[in-house]
Design a protein around this motif. Structure first.
Motif, PDB file in Angstrom:
ATOM      1  N   PRO A  22      27.410  41.112  61.017  1.00 58.84           N
ATOM      2  CA  PRO A  22      28.509  41.925  61.549  1.00 58.84           C
ATOM      3  C   PRO A  22      29.528  42.223  60.458  1.00 58.84           C
ATOM      4  N   ALA A  23      30.189  43.341  60.598  1.00 59.70           N
ATOM      5  CA  ALA A  23      31.079  43.811  59.541  1.00 59.70           C
ATOM      6  C   ALA A  23      32.155  42.792  59.167  1.00 59.70           C
ATOM      7  N   ASP A  24      32.633  42.032  60.154  1.00 65.36           N
ATOM      8  CA  ASP A  24      33.704  41.074  59.882  1.00 65.36           C
ATOM      9  C   ASP A  24      33.202  39.657  59.660  1.00 65.36           C
ATOM     10  N   ALA A  25      31.880  39.478  59.588  1.00 66.43           N
ATOM     11  CA  ALA A  25      31.315  38.137  59.434  1.00 66.43           C
ATOM     12  C   ALA A  25      31.055  37.823  57.969  1.00 66.43           C
ATOM     13  N   VAL A  26      31.140  36.558  57.642  1.00 66.35           N
ATOM     14  CA  VAL A  26      30.743  36.111  56.303  1.00 66.35           C
ATOM     15  C   VAL A  26      29.220  35.995  56.296  1.00 66.35           C
ATOM     16  N   PRO A  27      28.526  36.649  55.374  1.00 61.32           N
ATOM     17  CA  PRO A  27      27.061  36.583  55.369  1.00 61.32           C
ATOM     18  C   PRO A  27      26.567  35.149  55.198  1.00 61.32           C
ATOM     19  N   VAL A  28      25.422  34.874  55.795  1.00 61.40           N
ATOM     20  CA  VAL A  28      24.866  33.520  55.710  1.00 61.40           C
ATOM     21  C   VAL A  28      24.597  33.131  54.271  1.00 61.40           C
ATOM     22  N   TRP A  29      24.331  34.134  53.423  1.00 64.73           N
ATOM     23  CA  TRP A  29      23.977  33.844  52.036  1.00 64.73           C
ATOM     24  C   TRP A  29      25.192  33.745  51.113  1.00 64.73           C
ATOM     25  N   ALA A  30      26.387  33.978  51.622  1.00 63.83           N
ATOM     26  CA  ALA A  30      27.566  33.988  50.760  1.00 63.83           C
ATOM     27  C   ALA A  30      27.725  32.656  50.029  1.00 63.83           C
ATOM     28  N   SER A  31      28.190  32.736  48.793  1.00 63.31           N
ATOM     29  CA  SER A  31      28.357  31.550  47.954  1.00 63.31           C
ATOM     30  C   SER A  31      29.288  30.547  48.616  1.00 63.31           C
ATOM     31  N   LYS A  32      28.876  29.284  48.609  1.00 61.93           N
ATOM     32  CA  LYS A  32      29.642  28.220  49.257  1.00 61.93           C
ATOM     33  C   LYS A  32      30.547  27.527  48.228  1.00 61.93           C
ATOM     34  N   LYS A  33      31.701  27.106  48.664  1.00 62.14           N
ATOM     35  CA  LYS A  33      32.656  26.447  47.766  1.00 62.14           C
ATOM     36  C   LYS A  33      32.691  24.961  48.083  1.00 62.14           C
ATOM     37  N   TYR A  34      31.926  24.188  47.328  1.00 58.75           N
ATOM     38  CA  TYR A  34      31.948  22.740  47.487  1.00 58.75           C
ATOM     39  C   TYR A  34      32.874  22.146  46.425  1.00 58.75           C
ATOM     40  N   ALA A  35      32.897  20.830  46.336  1.00 52.68           N
ATOM     41  CA  ALA A  35      33.737  20.165  45.334  1.00 52.68           C
ATOM     42  C   ALA A  35      33.241  20.493  43.927  1.00 52.68           C
ATOM     43  N   PHE A  36      34.157  20.497  42.983  1.00 54.01           N
ATOM     44  CA  PHE A  36      33.830  20.788  41.583  1.00 54.01           C
ATOM     45  C   PHE A  36      33.054  19.632  40.974  1.00 54.01           C
ATOM     46  N   ASN A  37      32.011  19.947  40.225  1.00 61.09           N
ATOM     47  CA  ASN A  37      31.152  18.928  39.610  1.00 61.09           C
ATOM     48  C   ASN A  37      31.157  19.100  38.086  1.00 61.09           C
ATOM     49  N   PRO A  38      32.025  18.383  37.393  1.00 64.04           N
ATOM     50  CA  PRO A  38      32.065  18.499  35.926  1.00 64.04           C
ATOM     51  C   PRO A  38      30.951  17.673  35.288  1.00 64.04           C
ATOM     52  N   SER A  39      30.838  17.782  33.978  1.00 68.32           N
ATOM     53  CA  SER A  39      29.933  16.892  33.260  1.00 68.32           C
ATOM     54  C   SER A  39      30.531  15.484  33.251  1.00 68.32           C
ATOM     55  N   ARG A  40      29.685  14.478  33.027  1.00 69.50           N
ATOM     56  CA  ARG A  40      30.121  13.076  33.025  1.00 69.50           C
ATOM     57  C   ARG A  40      31.088  12.841  31.860  1.00 69.50           C
ATOM     58  N   THR A  41      32.206  12.204  32.141  1.00 69.58           N
ATOM     59  CA  THR A  41      33.148  11.832  31.081  1.00 69.58           C
ATOM     60  C   THR A  41      32.507  10.772  30.190  1.00 69.58           C
ATOM     61  N   LYS A  42      32.603  10.975  28.887  1.00 70.54           N
ATOM     62  CA  LYS A  42      32.001  10.040  27.929  1.00 70.54           C
ATOM     63  C   LYS A  42      33.030   9.003  27.509  1.00 70.54           C
ATOM     64  N   GLU A  43      33.004   7.858  28.178  1.00 67.49           N
ATOM     65  CA  GLU A  43      33.884   6.758  27.792  1.00 67.49           C
ATOM     66  C   GLU A  43      33.185   5.852  26.782  1.00 67.49           C
ATOM     67  N   SER A  44      31.911   5.543  27.055  1.00 68.13           N
ATOM     68  CA  SER A  44      31.088   4.792  26.112  1.00 68.13           C
ATOM     69  C   SER A  44      29.914   5.667  25.691  1.00 68.13           C
ATOM     70  N   ASP A  45      29.430   5.460  24.494  1.00 70.45           N
ATOM     71  CA  ASP A  45      28.338   6.266  23.957  1.00 70.45           C
ATOM     72  C   ASP A  45      27.104   5.387  23.822  1.00 70.45           C
ATOM     73  N   LEU A  46      26.074   5.731  24.561  1.00 71.43           N
ATOM     74  CA  LEU A  46      24.803   5.012  24.520  1.00 71.43           C
ATOM     75  C   LEU A  46      24.072   5.374  23.237  1.00 71.43           C
ATOM     76  N   LEU A  47      23.624   4.375  22.474  1.00 70.28           N
ATOM     77  CA  LEU A  47      22.963   4.626  21.193  1.00 70.28           C
ATOM     78  C   LEU A  47      21.478   4.282  21.209  1.00 70.28           C
ATOM     79  N   HIS A  48      21.159   3.097  21.719  1.00 70.84           N
ATOM     80  CA  HIS A  48      19.758   2.654  21.673  1.00 70.84           C
ATOM     81  C   HIS A  48      19.486   1.719  22.848  1.00 70.84           C
ATOM     82  N   THR A  49      18.275   1.806  23.386  1.00 73.16           N
ATOM     83  CA  THR A  49      17.850   0.919  24.465  1.00 73.16           C
ATOM     84  C   THR A  49      16.492   0.322  24.114  1.00 73.16           C
ATOM     85  N   THR A  50      16.385  -0.996  24.193  1.00 76.09           N
ATOM     86  CA  THR A  50      15.102  -1.687  24.076  1.00 76.09           C
ATOM     87  C   THR A  50      14.792  -2.333  25.422  1.00 76.09           C
ATOM     88  N   LEU A  51      13.620  -2.020  25.972  1.00 75.68           N
ATOM     89  CA  LEU A  51      13.213  -2.566  27.269  1.00 75.68           C
ATOM     90  C   LEU A  51      11.978  -3.433  27.101  1.00 75.68           C
TER      91      LEU A  51
END
Length: 830
Positions: free
Chosen positions: A44-73
């Protein structure tokens, strides 16, 4: 990662065929036709289309507090409990600011101890663990110049984690035990991992983010009967006093934690080579002799991509392993890609199937995703769009323009189908769940957008820009701006407009094109019809092709307004005018064409999509002499899909109308070089006059192609021949999906209790897409044979509906249970 794992079999059409409907899509691998003028769902002319982009919470990249260098398993396994016992040594440092603690992702583990290591000496550290995050007190604040190593003794319990996943990656346990107790017949015992998106932390503690990188070593202790595979190079295998062995794998170049992998099982290792690097294929022993026929183009792909990119394949080896019950189509673990079991084919199945697309896809990820990695899941198309487009690049190089164009048509169709329900930017930070990024936007739309970028800048600039992007950003994480800047630095052009409208905005252009001719001029009227409330007004550099007097002229234009008029001088009435004759635009173009224009288009336009459009649009006029002549030419086309489309369209003719083409279609039913085309021809003949062609169907049941054989089974049964049940019974020992589904389609509506055992055997053996389609036939069979609605059946279906890893299999099992909904025990289950 490639998530296109659903087997495409036209089972519903096959069922319609057995009910008397004239069709030609039964049990034939097929893809969608060109979406020439697909329209979005109206609102309908006044309806938001089902496909319209949704606005969820913002998802940034992970904050780098520590830097992973090497892992031995150091890992070993409890098959009975399905646990991993691990000792992880993690070397890290603060990223910039001083840090007193290290926070690791560690999902659902038992943490036994944490030590700060100085050589072989350890000091116990205090830690907090909430089942998801392991927070370690380092005992002092470290600066970014100070590295430290901690040791975590832990037990991973993947089966005790809450169930997660998505349509594309159907589970997120990280670590999977297949047939751990060996109780499932005809299924090997295996262990494998799947890290994307953030599931590596379900089997080892880490900073589980795509913008982290580490080198790694893995010591894997297993029974000596098993082969192991991991990232990097195999260094040695050591026999242990307790009868086990420990294999040591070392990854010296850094990569993201989600790309770490293990695979353990009774694999045959088929050796190959590219330049000086090992290229190995790990398959079940039964498929040892065909592994090279499935994967054997890998070294040629490695050379092609290395030469074109100007960056040689960067890892020390490349292995590809096929595992059972994989949770996606495939995964690009660094130097060791994992694939679903569908890639294990016998000699006869190889006649119908090629997996080059998915093999190229995972290989290209070794550059785009592994060598250079997206910094966040919001930027996932920087991984997946490139891997998707590599399928086109390889097909274009190896198999020609038509095969590549066919792939791109399918990509456009996939995206436009999804756009009926959702339209999001390619790069999207506002998603509900990171798994939502694995959709036909990131893959199909992304690949088509890269194709437009290639067309815009030209081939030389395209490959030079990719080289700069890879060399500038190697072993690092990126966002889309870095891709744009690489192209701008090579070309000298400002490309912000292109990246903004195609990567950062939702939707696609919807163009309406009209033309007139008068006084020596063609006037082309172009309107952008998309709703600019939800999509941009596009800037589209395109070509217009005008054919007049048998000659073609090409005029470059820029569509950048809501309504535009383009005028071209043409000496006589044009035979055809086309906007975007290269068919490179991602969008919908609506243009009315006459029968004569469509006929001219078929004979003169070079693009596959334009040929197929003409065949489809003129279907209703197929009996007319000129149009029928076009179809007859299409039946002789060099490209198989044109022949297939022509048969499909002609199959709608009535028997008398089809007389001029029947001899050719009859010949194609047994002699066409492509099994899928032979199958189409068989079903077309069945629709016209099945009894007349019974000898053809009888012969075709022995066709080398499973697709053609399956079609012939359906066609022969459709004749009502008295000996059909006997002839069909000969195929009941076949395990091929095409044959099984053809029989299931027939038995669903024609068989009685005597086929109960056959159905149950197939149900227990099938998996994936085959099981989905088989469940539909089984449900119809149960509806017609109430005496087969046994407790055994109810238990089987209930288990599938509740526990199967694939959502569409669970749904199909639920539907089959609905057939027995009058039973109280089934009502309780439902």
């Amino acid at each position: 990662m490639n998530h296109r794992f659903l087997s495409i079999v036209g089972l519903a059409a096959a069922m319609a065929f057995t009910s008397g409907c004239n069709t030609n899509k039964a049990v034939v691998a097929t893809k969608a036709p060109a979406p020439a003028a697909r329209k979005a769902k109206a609102a309908p002319a006044d309806a938001v289309p089902v496909w319209a982009s949704k606005k969820y919470a913002f998802n940034p990249s992970r904050t780098k507090e520590s830097d992973l260098l090497h892992t031995t398993l150091r890992v070993s396994f409890d098959w009975e409990k399905q646990y991993l016992h691990g000792l992880a040594e993690i070397t890290a440092k603060p990223y910039f600011y001083p840090q007193r603690q290290l926070v690791l992702d560690a999902k659902g583990m038992d943490i036994h101890s944490v030590y700060l290591m100085q050589g072989y000496d350890g000091t116990p550290l205090e830690f907090d663990y909430d089942g998801q995050k392991l927070t370690i007190d380092l005992g002092k604040a470290y600066t970014r110049e100070e590295q430290y190593t901690i040791e975590v003794d832990y037990t991973a319990k993947p089966n005790e984690l809450p169930t997660g996943g998505s349509d594309a990656i159907t589970a997120d346990k990280g670590l999977y035990f297949i047939n751990p107790l060996g109780k499932e017949p005809n299924k090997p015992q295996q262990i494998w991992t799947q890290g994307e998106t953030e599931a590596s932390s379900a089997w080892f503690p880490t900073i589980d983010a795509p913008n982290e990188r580490m080198t790694q070593e893995i010591y894997v202790t297993v029974d000596p009967k098993y082969k192991t595979l991991s990232n990097g190079e195999f260094i040695y295998s050591r026999q242990n006093a307790d009868g086990t062995k420990t294999d040591y794998w070392k990854q010296e170049l850094p990569h993201a934690p989600y790309l770490a992998m293990l695979a353990i099982g009774d694999f045959a290792v088929v050796q190959d080579k590219w330049r000086d690097r090992e290229v190995n294929y790990y398959v079940e022993p039964a498929y040892k002799n065909t592994a090279k026929k499935v994967f054997g183009n890998t070294p040629e792909m490695m050379e092609f991509f290395s030469q074109k990119l100007g960056v040689a394949y960067p890892w020390p080896k490349y292995a590809q392993v096929v595992v059972r019950d994989f949770v996606s189509g495939a995964m690009e673990n660094t130097s060791a890609s994992t694939f679903m079991e569908d890639l294990q084919l016998n000699e006869r199945e190889l006649l119908d199937k090629s997996w080059d697309g998915i093999i190229a896809h995972e290989l290209f990820h070794q550059w785009f995703g592994d060598y250079v990695t997206t910094e966040s899941w919001a930027n996932l198309p920087l991984n997946e769009a490139f891997a998707n487009y590599s399928e086109y690049l390889w097909a274009e190089h190896k198999y020609g323009a038509d095969e590549a164009a066919y792939l791109q048509m399918d990509e456009l169709s996939q995206y436009l189908d999804e756009a009926q329900e959702k339209r999001e930017p390619l790069i999207r930070y506002y998603y509900k769940d990171r798994e939502d990024m694995f959709d036909s936007h990131s893959y199909a739309k992304g690949g088509r957008v890269l194709h437009m970028l290639r067309q815009l800048v030209g081939d030389e600039a395209w490959w030079a820009s990719l080289n700069l992007y890879l060399t500038r950003n190697k072993f690092s994480d990126v966002e889309v701006a870095e891709l744009r800047m690489a192209f701008e630095d090579v070309t000298g052009r400002d490309l912000m407009w292109f990246f903004d409208q195609w990567f950062m905005q939702p939707g696609h252009p919807e163009l309406k094109v009209e033309q007139t001719y008068a006084n020596g001029q063609v006037k082309l009227y172009v309107r952008q019809m998309q709703d600019t409330t939800y999509a941009p007004l596009y800037r589209l550099p395109l070509n217009v092709a005008v054919w007049a007097g048998g000659k073609k002229q090409v005029h470059p234009v820029v569509v950048d307004k809501a309504e535009q008029l383009f005028t071209f001088d043409v000496a006589e009435q044009p035979q055809l005018v086309l906007l975007d004759p290269e068919q490179q635009l991602l969008g919908v173009v609506e243009q009315e064409k006459t029968e004569q224009e469509l006929l001219f288009q078929f004979h003169n336009a070079e693009q596959l999509a334009l040929k197929l459009e003409a065949l489809e649009e003129l279907q209703e006029q197929a009996a007319r002499p000129q149009v029928l002549s076009m179809y007859q030419q299409a039946l002789r086309d060099e490209y198989w899909m044109v022949r297939s489309k022509a048969i499909n369209m002609l199959s709608q003719l009535k028997e008398g109308q089809a007389a001029p083409v029947e001899p050719k279609v009859k010949e194609m039913a047994t002699q066409d070089e492509k099994g899928a085309v032979r199958a189409d021809a068989i079903l077309a003949l069945a629709g016209w006059n099945g009894n007349k062609y019974k000898p053809v169907f009888e012969k075709a049941m022995r066709d080398s192609s499973y697709q053609a054989s399956a079609a012939a089974i359906l066609a022969y049964a459709g004749t009502g021949a008295a000996d059909a049940p006997k002839k069909l019974a000969r195929f009941e020992g076949e395990t091929n999906e095409e044959i099984v589904l053809a029989l299931a389609t027939l038995y669903a509506v024609e068989a009685g209790p005597e086929k109960y055992g056959w159905f149950m055997k197939q149900m227990k053996a099938a998996s994936g897409g085959e099981l989905y389609y088989l469940l539909q036939s089984f449900g119809a069979y149960l509806a017609g044979n109430s005496e087969t609605n046994t407790p055994e059946v109810i238990s089987l279906l209930a288990d599938l509906a509740q526990h199967h890893r694939l959502y569409y299999v669970r749904a199909a099992a639920y539907q089959a249970l609905m057939v027995m909904s009058e039973k109280p025990e089934v009502q309780a289950l439902l």
